[in-house]
Enzyme design. Structure first.
Site, PDB file in Angstrom:
ATOM      1  N   ASN A 144       0.870  -1.173   0.000  1.00 35.72           N
ATOM      2  CA  ASN A 144       0.000   0.000   0.000  1.00 35.72           C
ATOM      3  C   ASN A 144       0.910   1.227   0.000  1.00 35.72           C
ATOM      4  OD1 ASN A 144      -1.772   2.064   0.536  1.00 35.72           O
ATOM      5  ND2 ASN A 144      -2.334   1.362   2.592  1.00 35.72           N
ATOM      6  N   LYS A 187       0.195   4.246  -0.366  1.00 36.75           N
ATOM      7  CA  LYS A 187      -0.457   5.441   0.196  1.00 36.75           C
ATOM      8  C   LYS A 187      -0.213   6.658  -0.713  1.00 36.75           C
ATOM      9  CE  LYS A 187      -0.218   3.358   4.676  1.00 36.75           C
ATOM     10  NZ  LYS A 187      -0.241   3.501   6.117  1.00 36.75           N
ATOM     11  N   HIS A 199      -9.673   1.544   4.565  1.00 34.13           N
ATOM     12  CA  HIS A 199      -8.417   1.681   5.316  1.00 34.13           C
ATOM     13  C   HIS A 199      -8.652   2.668   6.463  1.00 34.13           C
ATOM     14  CE1 HIS A 199      -4.347   2.804   6.383  1.00 34.13           C
ATOM     15  NE2 HIS A 199      -3.948   1.683   5.795  1.00 34.13           N
ATOM     16  N   GLU A 238      -7.042   5.033   7.526  1.00 34.46           N
ATOM     17  CA  GLU A 238      -6.763   6.438   7.191  1.00 34.46           C
ATOM     18  C   GLU A 238      -7.938   7.058   6.440  1.00 34.46           C
ATOM     19  OE1 GLU A 238      -2.952   5.642   5.422  1.00 34.46           O
ATOM     20  OE2 GLU A 238      -2.140   5.241   7.421  1.00 34.46           O
ATOM     21  N   GLU A 249      -5.583  -4.429  10.557  1.00 33.68           N
ATOM     22  CA  GLU A 249      -4.523  -3.447  10.772  1.00 33.68           C
ATOM     23  C   GLU A 249      -4.822  -2.634  12.030  1.00 33.68           C
ATOM     24  OE1 GLU A 249      -2.477  -2.418   6.778  1.00 33.68           O
ATOM     25  OE2 GLU A 249      -4.263  -1.182   6.949  1.00 33.68           O
ATOM     26  N   GLY A 272       2.444   2.529  10.709  1.00 34.75           N
ATOM     27  CA  GLY A 272       3.467   3.565  10.558  1.00 34.75           C
ATOM     28  C   GLY A 272       4.181   3.955  11.839  1.00 34.75           C
ATOM     29  N   SER A 288       3.168  -1.844  10.452  1.00 39.57           N
ATOM     30  CA  SER A 288       4.607  -1.932  10.731  1.00 39.57           C
ATOM     31  C   SER A 288       5.211  -3.305  10.416  1.00 39.57           C
ATOM     32  CB  SER A 288       4.897  -1.531  12.183  1.00 39.57           C
ATOM     33  OG  SER A 288       4.577  -0.164  12.383  1.00 39.57           O
TER      34      SER A 288
HETATM   35  P1  PGA Z   1       2.698   0.490   7.596  1.00 39.19           P
HETATM   36  O1  PGA Z   1       1.248   0.698   6.962  1.00 39.19           O
HETATM   37  O2  PGA Z   1       3.255  -0.807   7.055  1.00 39.19           O
HETATM   38  O3  PGA Z   1       3.496   1.686   7.158  1.00 39.19           O
HETATM   39  O4  PGA Z   1       2.523   0.432   9.075  1.00 39.19           O
HETATM   40  C1  PGA Z   1       0.379  -0.377   6.735  1.00 39.19           C
HETATM   41  C2  PGA Z   1      -0.926   0.107   6.158  1.00 39.19           C
HETATM   42  O5  PGA Z   1      -1.437   1.139   6.615  1.00 39.19           O
HETATM   43  O6  PGA Z   1      -1.485  -0.507   5.236  1.00 39.19           O
END
Ligand code: PGA
Length: 252
Positions: free
Chosen positions: A10, A12, A98, A100, A168, A174, A214
Site C-alpha cells: 500500500n 499510500k 483503510h 486512514e 490493521e 506507521g 509496521s
Molecule cells: P505500515 O502501513 O506498514 O506503514 O505500518 C500499513 C498500512 O497502513 O497498510
C-alpha cells in the site's frame, strides 16, 4: 485448507512519476527472478501512478490495485474515481475502508460495504480493512470492534474469490509498534469466526486475512507463519523494493 499468501504493498500518498515507475520496475524484476512464486503479489499505488505502474509491471506476476473507489460507476462526484475506471486501467484489486480513509474521510462501515458491492459489480476484488485504535485496545475492545467492522463492512455476497480482509491495528500503522504474534493470531482467529457466522464456514475458511501495521523484513516471518495470517498489507516497507521483497521471501 490452502490459502495462497498475498503480499500487498500500500504505497499510500507517496511517489511522483519517476519514483513510482522505478519502484514498480524493481519489484517486477525481483518477482520475475522468483520464477513461479508461491505467493501472490500486489501493489497499490496512488491513482496518479496506476497507468504508468501497470506498464512498468508488464510481464511480471504482480497485480495492480487502487487504494479506494467510489460506489458509483460514473457521474457527478467531483474528485472521485469509480470502480469501472480502475478496472479499465488494469486494476484487479481495490483497498477499501483503510483506517486512514475511515479517519480522514469519515468513512463508515455502511459506506465501505456499499463500495465493496460496487467493486464486485465492476470485476474488482476488495481488500477490506479493519482494526482497533490504541484506546480501544487498552479498553479490551479489540475483538468487539473488529467483529462490528466485519459485520458492517463486508457485504453479504462477499466470498473468498472477491474479498480479502486486512487486520490493521490503527496504533501499529506507521509507528514501528506491533501487537505480539499471539495477539495477532487471536484477532485473526476471531475474525475468521465472525466471517464464518456471516458468510458460512466454507467461505470463511477460504477467505484470506492479512496482517498490516509496521510489517518489516525483521518481523515478517513471525506474523506470516501464523496459521490464520494469509499475507501482509505493507505500507512504509513497500516503498523500498528490497524491503518489500525481503518480507515476501521470508515465506514465499
Ligand atoms: P505500515 O502501513 O506498514 O506503514 O505500518 C500499513 C498500512 O497502513 O497498510
Amino acid at each position: 485448507m490452502t490459502r495462497k499468501i498475498l503480499i500487498a504493498g500500500n504505497w499510500k500518498m507517496n511517489g511522483l512519476l519517476e519514483d513510482g515507475v522505478n519502484l514498480a520496475k524493481e519489484v517486477a524484476a525481483e518477482v520475475k527472478k522468483l520464477g513461479r512464486p508461491q505467493c501472490e503479489f500486489l501493489v497499490c499505488p496512488p491513482f496518479t501512478l496506476l497507468y504508468s505502474v501497470k506498464k512498468a509491471l508488464r510481464g511480471a506476476k504482480v497485480a495492480l490495485g487502487a487504494q479506494d473507489a467510489h460506489f458509483a460507476v460514473k457521474g457527478a462526484h467531483t474528485g472521485d474515481i469509480s470502480p469501472a475506471m480502475l478496472k479499465d486501467l488494469g486494476c484487479s484489486y481495490v483497498i477499501l475502508g483503510h483506517s486512514e480513509r475511515r479517519a480522514d474521510h469519515n468513512e463508515s462501515n455502511e459506506l465501505v460495504a456499499k463500495k465493496a458491492v460496487a467493486a464486485y459489480e465492476n470485476g474488482l476484488k476488495t481488500i477490506i480493512c479493519i482494526g482497533e485504535t490504541e484506546k480501544q485496545r487498552d479498553e479490551g475492545k479489540t475483538i468487539d470492534v473488529c467483529s462490528k467492522q466485519i459485520l458492517g463492512s463486508v457485504p453479504a455476497n462477499a466470498d473468498a474469490s472477491n474479498t480479502v480482509i486486512a487486520y490493521e491495528p490503527v496504533w501499529a500503522i506507521g509507528t514501528g509498534k506491533t501487537p505480539t504474534a499471539k495477539d495477532v493470531e487471536e484477532v485473526h482467529a476471531a475474525v475468521r469466526a465472525v466471517l464464518a457466522k456471516k458468510l458460512g464456514k466454507s467461505v470463511a475458511n477460504k477467505m484470506r486475512i492479512l496482517y498490516g501495521g509496521s510489517v518489516k523484513p525483521a518481523n515478517a516471518k513471525e506474523f506470516l507463519s501464523l496459521p490464520d495470517v494469509d499475507g501482509a498489507l505493507i505500507g512504509g516497507a513497500s516503498l523500498k523494493a528490497q524491503d518489500f521483497m525481503a518480507i515476501a521471501k521470508s515465506v514465499c
